[in-house]
Design a protein around this motif. Structure first.
Motif, PDB file in Angstrom:
ATOM      1  N   ALA A  29      22.518  -3.978   2.358  1.00 51.82           N
ATOM      2  CA  ALA A  29      23.541  -3.769   3.535  1.00 51.82           C
ATOM      3  C   ALA A  29      23.896  -5.025   3.946  1.00 51.82           C
ATOM      4  CB  ALA A  29      22.911  -2.963   4.295  1.00 51.82           C
ATOM      5  N   ILE A  30      23.338  -5.888   4.229  1.00 52.93           N
ATOM      6  CA  ILE A  30      24.085  -7.326   4.626  1.00 52.93           C
ATOM      7  C   ILE A  30      24.688  -7.922   3.949  1.00 52.93           C
ATOM      8  CG2 ILE A  30      23.061  -9.721   5.452  1.00 52.93           C
ATOM      9  CD1 ILE A  30      20.643  -8.320   6.655  1.00 52.93           C
ATOM     10  N   THR A  33      28.065  -6.206   3.644  1.00 54.04           N
ATOM     11  CA  THR A  33      28.788  -6.017   4.960  1.00 54.04           C
ATOM     12  C   THR A  33      29.476  -7.516   5.002  1.00 54.04           C
ATOM     13  OG1 THR A  33      27.218  -4.760   6.074  1.00 54.04           O
ATOM     14  CG2 THR A  33      28.509  -6.091   7.411  1.00 54.04           C
ATOM     15  N   ILE A  34      28.854  -8.628   4.940  1.00 55.83           N
ATOM     16  CA  ILE A  34      29.153  -9.978   4.841  1.00 55.83           C
ATOM     17  C   ILE A  34      30.280 -10.257   3.917  1.00 55.83           C
ATOM     18  CG2 ILE A  34      28.524 -12.462   4.353  1.00 55.83           C
ATOM     19  CD1 ILE A  34      26.021 -11.892   5.864  1.00 55.83           C
ATOM     20  N   ALA A  36      32.279  -7.731   2.544  1.00 54.09           N
ATOM     21  CA  ALA A  36      33.367  -7.074   2.780  1.00 54.09           C
ATOM     22  C   ALA A  36      34.086  -7.763   3.951  1.00 54.09           C
ATOM     23  CB  ALA A  36      32.917  -5.590   3.309  1.00 54.09           C
ATOM     24  N   VAL A  37      33.367  -8.438   4.960  1.00 51.70           N
ATOM     25  CA  VAL A  37      34.055  -8.970   5.996  1.00 51.70           C
ATOM     26  C   VAL A  37      34.969 -10.174   5.561  1.00 51.70           C
ATOM     27  CG1 VAL A  37      33.776 -10.406   8.089  1.00 51.70           C
ATOM     28  CG2 VAL A  37      32.521  -8.243   7.975  1.00 51.70           C
ATOM     29  N   GLY A  56      25.888 -14.001   2.065  1.00 53.13           N
ATOM     30  CA  GLY A  56      25.435 -12.644   1.724  1.00 53.13           C
ATOM     31  C   GLY A  56      24.348 -12.642   0.760  1.00 53.13           C
TER      32      GLY A  56
END
Length: 154
Positions: A29-30, A33-34, A36-37, A56
């Motif tokens: 997930a991390i 998320t990182i 994608a950001v 990430g």
């Protein structure tokens, strides 16, 4: 003093299953998320976006190292895989298996007078399972030490 704990079939692997699932899920997930950001921030250049993905990936790698901990018992001994290393022990090297109240994980007292933490058996999220696993490893160590001792005398 004999432990009435039944001996598990060998080979057997002891690992904190809930903790492992949480660490790997959180790592994925991390990472996602990182990454994608980094991809969604339009003002970033390609190198900066890559640095988000690499960051990430590094976080996922660290969590995967934490998740790999285990204790594997087989006919000839025990392999302890901790965060940064792996150690192979013969049954005769294990003098005592300890999991005292308040201990974060099992400790193996060794014949050379040292103690080895075995992070693969820890009472964090599954206390009763850790206690059962520690008892099973203790019973195996006692049974195998007796067998090895009989072979040495024979």
């Amino acid at each position: 003093m004999s432990d009435p704990t039944p001996l598990p079939d060998l080979p057997v692997t002891f690992r904190p299953g809930h903790t492992r699932a949480i660490l790997l899920t959180a790592g994925a997930a991390i990472f996602l998320t990182i990454t994608a950001v980094g991809l969604l921030l339009e003002q970033l250049g390609p190198g900066e976006r890559l640095s988000f993905a690499v960051t990430g990936a590094l976080i996922f790698w660290v969590l995967a190292l934490l998740a790999r901990i285990k204790v594997v018992a087989d006919d000839s001994g025990v392999t302890v895989v901790n965060i940064a290393g792996k150690r192979r022990l013969e049954w005769a090297e294990i003098v005592q298996v300890n999991l005292r109240p308040g201990d974060p994980w099992v400790f193996l007292n060794l014949s050379d007078g040292t103690s080895l933490p075995a992070l693969g058996i820890q009472p964090g999220l599954a206390k009763q399972r850790a206690i059962a696993d520690a008892r099973a490893l203790r019973a195996l160590a006692e049974a195998r030490s007796a067998v090895d001792g009989a072979h040495d005398r024979g």
